[in-house]
Every structure is written in structure tokens, then in C-alpha cells.
Write a protein that holds these residues in place. Structure first.
Motif, mmCIF file in Angstrom:
data_model
loop_
_atom_site.group_PDB
_atom_site.id
_atom_site.type_symbol
_atom_site.label_atom_id
_atom_site.label_comp_id
_atom_site.label_asym_id
_atom_site.label_seq_id
_atom_site.Cartn_x
_atom_site.Cartn_y
_atom_site.Cartn_z
ATOM 1 N N ASP A 86 2.581 -27.553 -55.930
ATOM 2 C CA ASP A 86 3.619 -28.515 -56.288
ATOM 3 C C ASP A 86 3.750 -28.534 -57.801
ATOM 4 O O ASP A 86 2.895 -29.089 -58.491
ATOM 5 N N GLU A 88 5.586 -30.050 -59.805
ATOM 6 C CA GLU A 88 5.819 -31.329 -60.481
ATOM 7 C C GLU A 88 4.599 -32.254 -60.431
ATOM 8 O O GLU A 88 4.651 -33.377 -60.922
ATOM 9 N N LEU A 89 3.537 -31.778 -59.795
ATOM 10 C CA LEU A 89 2.299 -32.557 -59.727
ATOM 11 C C LEU A 89 1.251 -31.921 -60.643
ATOM 12 O O LEU A 89 1.338 -30.732 -60.962
ATOM 13 N N THR A 90 0.265 -32.711 -61.043
ATOM 14 C CA THR A 90 -0.823 -32.154 -61.853
ATOM 15 C C THR A 90 -1.765 -31.359 -60.947
ATOM 16 O O THR A 90 -1.671 -31.432 -59.711
ATOM 17 N N GLU A 93 -3.573 -33.797 -58.763
ATOM 18 C CA GLU A 93 -2.717 -34.375 -57.715
ATOM 19 C C GLU A 93 -2.469 -33.371 -56.593
ATOM 20 O O GLU A 93 -2.402 -33.755 -55.417
ATOM 21 N N LEU A 96 -5.448 -33.601 -54.484
ATOM 22 C CA LEU A 96 -5.464 -34.879 -53.753
ATOM 23 C C LEU A 96 -4.571 -34.804 -52.508
ATOM 24 O O LEU A 96 -4.974 -35.173 -51.402
ATOM 25 N N ILE A 97 -3.346 -34.306 -52.688
ATOM 26 C CA ILE A 97 -2.406 -34.229 -51.553
ATOM 27 C C ILE A 97 -2.956 -33.288 -50.477
ATOM 28 O O ILE A 97 -2.904 -33.600 -49.281
ATOM 29 N N HIS A 98 -3.529 -32.171 -50.910
ATOM 30 C CA HIS A 98 -4.099 -31.226 -49.936
ATOM 31 C C HIS A 98 -5.233 -31.903 -49.149
ATOM 32 O O HIS A 98 -5.310 -31.760 -47.926
ATOM 33 N N LEU A 129 0.303 -30.579 -65.692
ATOM 34 C CA LEU A 129 1.296 -30.281 -64.644
ATOM 35 C C LEU A 129 1.208 -28.805 -64.272
ATOM 36 O O LEU A 129 1.102 -27.946 -65.152
#
Lengths: 278, 245
Positions: A86, A88-90, A93, A96-98, A129
Motif C-alpha cells: 500500500d 499510501e501507508l507507511t 502500517e 499492521l494491516i497484513h 511511506l
């Protein structure tokens, strides 16, 4: 463990896979080698549940991808050919989402993030990012992300495509390190040296069929140990020999413009299919 | 079955939060122009059913915002699919299609709430503060549920970002102008009113306006919105399922 039986996939009137079968034992690096369009990515997409199979069975650690897709998906990590981070994510992050997608509790995600950022040597980039990372860093992060939930199986789809040789070597080191922790690795590649360096076993895929499967050494030994490249009618040809002396005799018997080298996996592929991988 | 929806939702919220400073001014431009041009300038001396035109217009704009902002999640999904290939990350994860759809729909509804909030603040700046009660909020959320679900479903069928623009042109823009935002549908011939009753936005506008103006609401509008929302939600799940192949 990966067990694939009679895997078949048709796209319209084009057969992408025609009855592919293989087994990858626990802790093995399995190289899946073939030219572009041979069906490597289709195989990996079916094995990871991204594309439906027409016929056959796929078992990942005993779970059937057709019957129990969610349990199957919990067994593996996937490093796709095209970066799907992603942007647009760091870095943090993305991990974290994964982790949440794999139902990990937040404290476990935090702990694994620490471990993996050290592992892939990106601890100093955690707040950055993803769109600002270099190609090599994105690849390392993809591998780190795929390992976050500690999967038993790792799918690597052309993991070093487009990377410079130094970064490629670094990724290879990382893959070896992952294998040493007992992870089963399924690797698709069209880089000969990558398969030779990493794979314990190799399957040659050509036009949707596996034409050979063995250890790299056995596949190469099947055609000889030494190769002589020569130009014949302006076309590069190769002759194979069991010993260096036989190769040398052949070189002496011809004029010039010959190269003597060791046999590689591409020679084995060409002798089986009559086609080049690259 | 819904395990993992928080990941999908959280991802959208992180991106939304990062862009919010740019989005809020962007979301304000069109409603501000509508309020100035139609509400303040053209409609200054117009009275609709005992209310000023600004009081009539504001709930309509809120209904329109709940539709457009909820539907905008389709654009986000397609950026994720076509540019970043993130859809594959979701599809390779052990989450159900229901969880994915739920996360995206709730993200669309959150966007809608924020977009609606911008409208109400703008209305307050124009001196229009109506009754934002539970019936208002219910109609607003149901409408955003309908259009967020429709957006997720349609996003799975478009093949490019250009197709997405076509959907906006053929679905959202006509509905925005014909769904009762700017004029009372009772001014149209009966056959025209019947045709426009097919549009979910028509019912949303009626329910949102009636509740905001503290007039009698029609339960049928809420039921139609809830029904349309469920149909669109199921359509979204089926579409995500089909998108895998």
C-alpha cells in the motif's frame, strides 16, 4: 507441504495449465522454472486462491484450497511478482494491516513487526511511506510482510525480477535464511542462476506442462557436465559432454569462436523442450 | 464470517485521515456553489411548502452528499485494484468476501458521514440549522449503505479507472439532479414522479428532508432504502466473488 494433483486451467481456448502435478516437502525450496507465459504465475495464483482452478486438487499443509480456502490462506505468505504494497501507508502500517488480515492480536503484530524489521534490515524505515522506498526495499518489505504471520509456506513469484545483481544476492541470502527456519518455499523464476542457487528441487514448466522435475544437479547431469557454445550458420549452438577432456577434444577439432563452460539449468531446459527460458 | 473486516476498514481510514485536510475543502466546493447559486441567489425569495428554499435545499444536499461520498469508495477500491494491486493482498488473506465487503461499505459510510457533516456545517454558516434527529441520521445512514454497497459491487465490474468515470456520469450525476435534491418532485407530472420513485435517492431525499424539517416521515421510504441496501450488499458480495476469477 504442498500437494498439487492434475491442476488444469483454461482461459478461453488457451490452456494455461494442462494437468500439472507435484509435491513440495516441508522445509524445501521448490523452484518452478519456465519461460514467460509458461503458466508459472497462473499456478501460483491458483495455489494462493487468487484464481479458481478448473480441475485438480491443491492441498496446503493438508487443507484443500477449493473446499477450505480460508484455512488454506492462513497457511502461506505470498510475495507477488508485482509489488502490491500500500503505497499510501507507511512500512509499519502495511505490516499492521497484513497482521489484522491474518487475525493476529495487536501485541503479536507489534512483536513480529519488531522482529521482521530487524530481519529485513528496515528498522530505520518503519515510519516512511512505502511510495518513497527503493525497488529493493519494497521487495524486502514484501518478503517481511509475507512472513509476519509466521506461515509454514512461502510463495515467491519472481522475487528478484527487475532488481540489480547486488540486491538480488541480498534477497537470495534472505530466502536461504527463511528456509533455515523450516519454511517451505515455492519459488517461480526465469533466472537460471536463481533456481540453481536456491532450489533443492526444480520443475521445468513449458506451455502448461511439467516436462521434468528433479534436483538441479540431477537435471544438469542428465545432459552432461560441460557445454561448448559455437556458432553454426550464424546461430548459437551448444554441444554437451560428460567430461572436460571430451569438450576439449571437440574444441580442438573445430576452428574458433568456441566457448567451453559448465552446464547450467537452462541447458537442461533447452535439451528437454527445444526452447530457451529467457 | 466477518472476521478481518477491521483490517479493510482501518486501511481505508488511515488513507482517509492522511488526505482529510485536502478532502474537506474539496468536498465543500460544490455544495458551497449550490448554496450560493441556488439557495442564496436564485432561491432567496422562493418558498417551498412553508420553508425557505435554503431550508428545502440543505437536506437535499445532505442526501446527495451521502450518496456521492459513499459511492466514492468505488474510486478508492479501483485505485487499490488497478494501481497498487492491493485487492490481491485481500484476496490472498484468510478473510471472507463478506468481511471485505463489510469493511469497504463501512468505509464508504464513514466518508458519507464526513461529507454530510461538511454540508451541515456549511448550512449553519448560511444560517440554516435544521433538526438533525435520529430519523434524519437513520435515513442518511441507510442511503449511504445503499450507495456504498452499490459502489463496491460495481467497482468489481469496471475494467479501468475510465469506466469508473462513466458510472459516475450515468448513475450518480442523473440521480443527483433528479432525486429531489433541488426541486420538489410534486412539481413533475405523475408519470415522472412514478419513474423517479425507482431511484433510491428519491426516497432518501424525502426521508432526510421530512425528518430535518420535522414533518411526517413515510416509513415506506426507510423500508425501501433498507431493502435496496440489502440487495446492493448481496450484489457486492457476489461481485467480489466473481472478481476472483
Amino acid at each position: 507441504m504442498i500437494e498439487v494433483k492434475d491442476l488444469t486451467k483454461q482461459f478461453g481456448d488457451r490452456t494455461a495449465l494442462a494437468g500439472v502435478s507435484f509435491t513440495v516437502g516441508p522445509g524445501t525450496i521448490f523452484g518452478y522454472l519456465g519461460p514467460n507465459g509458461a503458466g508459472k504465475t497462473t499456478t501460483i495464483r491458483i495455489l494462493t486462491g487468487l484464481t479458481r482452478l478448473d480441475k485438480g486438487t491443491v492441498l496446503l499443509n493438508g487443507y484443500d484450497i477449493g473446499k477450505d480456502p480460508l484455512k488454506c490462506k492462513a497457511q502461506f505468505g505470498l510475495v507477488p511478482q508485482h509489488t502490491n504494497l500500500d503505497a499510501e501507508l507507511t512500512v509499519e502500517e502495511n505490516l499492521l494491516i497484513h497482521g489484522l488480515l491474518h487475525h493476529m492480536p495487536k501485541p503479536d503484530i507489534a512483536r513480529r513487526t519488531e522482529e521482521l524489521l530487524d530481519y529485513i534490515e528496515m528498522n530505520d524505515r518503519r515510519k516512511v511511506l512505502v511510495k518513497t522506498l527503493s525497488g529493493g526495499m519494497k521487495r524486502r518489505l514484501l518478503i517481511g510482510r509475507a512472513l509476519l504471520h509466521a506461515p509454514g509456506i512461502l510463495f515467491l513469484d519472481e522475487p528478484t525480477v527487475g532488481l540489480d545483481p547486488a540486491i538480488r544476492r541480498r534477497i537470495w541470502g534472505l530466502v536461504r535464511k527463511i528456509q533455515s527456519s523450516g519454511t517451505t518455499i515455492f519459488l517461480t523464476t526465469h533466472y537460471i542462476e536463481e533456481a540453481e542457487f536456491l532450489a533443492d528441487r526444480v520443475a521445468f514448466l513449458d506451455t502448461g506442462r511439467i516436462v521434468a522435475e528433479d534436483s538441479p544437479a540431477a537435471l544438469m547431469a542428465g545432459i552432461g557436465e560441460w557445454a561448448v557454445d559455437f556458432l553454426d550458420d550464424n546461430r548459437l549452438q551448444t554441444a554437451y559432454f560428460r567430461s572436460r577432456d571430451e569438450a576439449r577434444e571437440y574444441v580442438v577439432s573445430r576452428m574458433d569462436g568456441l566457448t567451453v563452460r559448465r552446464v547450467n539449468l537452462e541447458d537442461a531446459f533447452i535439451s528437454l523442450t527445444g526452447r530457451k527460458i529467457l | 464470517m466477518t472476521k478481518g473486516w477491521t483490517a479493510v476498514y482501518l486501511r481505508e481510514m488511515i488513507i482517509l485521515k492522511r488526505r482529510l485536510a485536502k478532502l474537506i475543502p474539496a468536498w465543500s466546493v460544490s455544495p458551497l456553489l449550490y448554496l450560493i447559486a441556488f439557495g442564496y441567489a436564485v432561491g432567496r425569495h422562493v418558498n417551498v411548502g412553508g420553508h425557505s428554499y435554503l431550508e428545502f435545499l440543505l437536506p437535499g444536499l445532505a442526501a446527495m452528499a451521502s450518496m456521492t461520498q459513499a459511492f466514492a469508495i468505488a474510486g478508492e477500491i479501483n485505485i487499490a485494484r488497478f494501481y497498487w494491486h492491493i485487492f490481491d493482498e485481500f484476496q490472498a488473506a484468510p478473510i471472507s468476501n463478506l468481511a471485505y465487503v463489510l469493511g469497504e461499505v463501512l468505509a464508504g459510510m464513514t466518508r458519507a458521514l464526513l461529507g454530510g457533516g461538511v454540508i451541515l456545517i456549511l448550512g449553519a454558516l448560511f444560517g440554516v440549522v435544521l433538526s438533525y434527529n435520529a430519523l434524519f441520521l437513520t435515513a442518511f445512514l441507510l442511503n449511504s449503505f445503499v450507495f456504498a454497497s452499490l459502489a463496491v459491487g460495481l467497482a468489481m465490474h469496471v475494467k479501468s479507472h475510465a469506466d469508473q468515470t462513466l458510472l459516475n456520469n450515468f448513475i450518480i450525476t442523473p440521480m443527483a439532479f433528479l432525486g429531489g435534491t433541488f426541486f420538489p418532485l410534486s412539481q413533475l407530472p405523475v408519470w415522472g414522479q412514478r419513474v423517479l420513485e425507482v431511484l433510491p435517492l428519491t426516497h432518501a431525499t424525502k426521508a432526510i428532508r421530512a425528518s430535518a424539517l420535522v414533518e411526517p416521515v413515510y416509513a415506506g421510504d426507510y423500508l425501501i432504502l433498507a431493502g435496496a441496501g440489502c440487495v446492493c450488499f448481496i450484489f457486492a458480495i457476489i461481485s467480489v466473488n466473481q472478481a476472483r476469477s
